[in-house]
Design an enzyme around this catalytic site. Sequence first.
Site: not given
Length: 213
Positions: A135, A207
Amino acid sequence: GGAGTAGTGVADSAADDLDLFASGIIIAEAEALTAKRLEEEEEGSLSGYQWLKSPARSSSLATPLAARARLGLRGLLPGGVVSLDVQVDTAMAHLRTLPSDLLKYSYLQTLQDGSEAVYYGCLVAHTKECMPLVYTPTVGQACIDWHRIHRHTPRGIYISSEDAGHVEEALSNWPEKDVEVIVVTDGERILGLGDLGTNGMGIPVGKLALYTA
């Protein structure tokens, strides 16, 4: 000052030992879940080749010999069995040789495309190291370059104006039916980078990887 530094070193060492202990437990639990899934899989539901090409099912080299015979994997894997923790260690050793974060991101995606057991094993056992790669901040560059590093293993559903009236059909094309969490983006505001359109797919992919881990 010296005593404080020594104390911090001891605390850091204890924290590292705790992380390693927790990682070992988590990997052992993952192996147990994989074994349970192998036992529950109906014989003949997928060919052995299809099983290995299904990252959510395949435990790759960790697949027990008895399960290989039942699932039609004989000859499709090397003869030995390599445990999940060894595969994770091997993957992380290679990851650390790569010269850029974007290459590391792509390598982790390759692991995810091959065996989610190994991929999530890396994320869980080495969270501090892998999180910035999966991420932020690396995912921003991955989104900018998404059209260049696009992978052919579907990791999300794309819905455009051309799908008006056919959204249910698009959603039904996703192969996994036991879905607990989804992440949706319109791609308009990706990490302050602006409207990236379909290149924004990297955000929900990243995510969901962290949520799952």
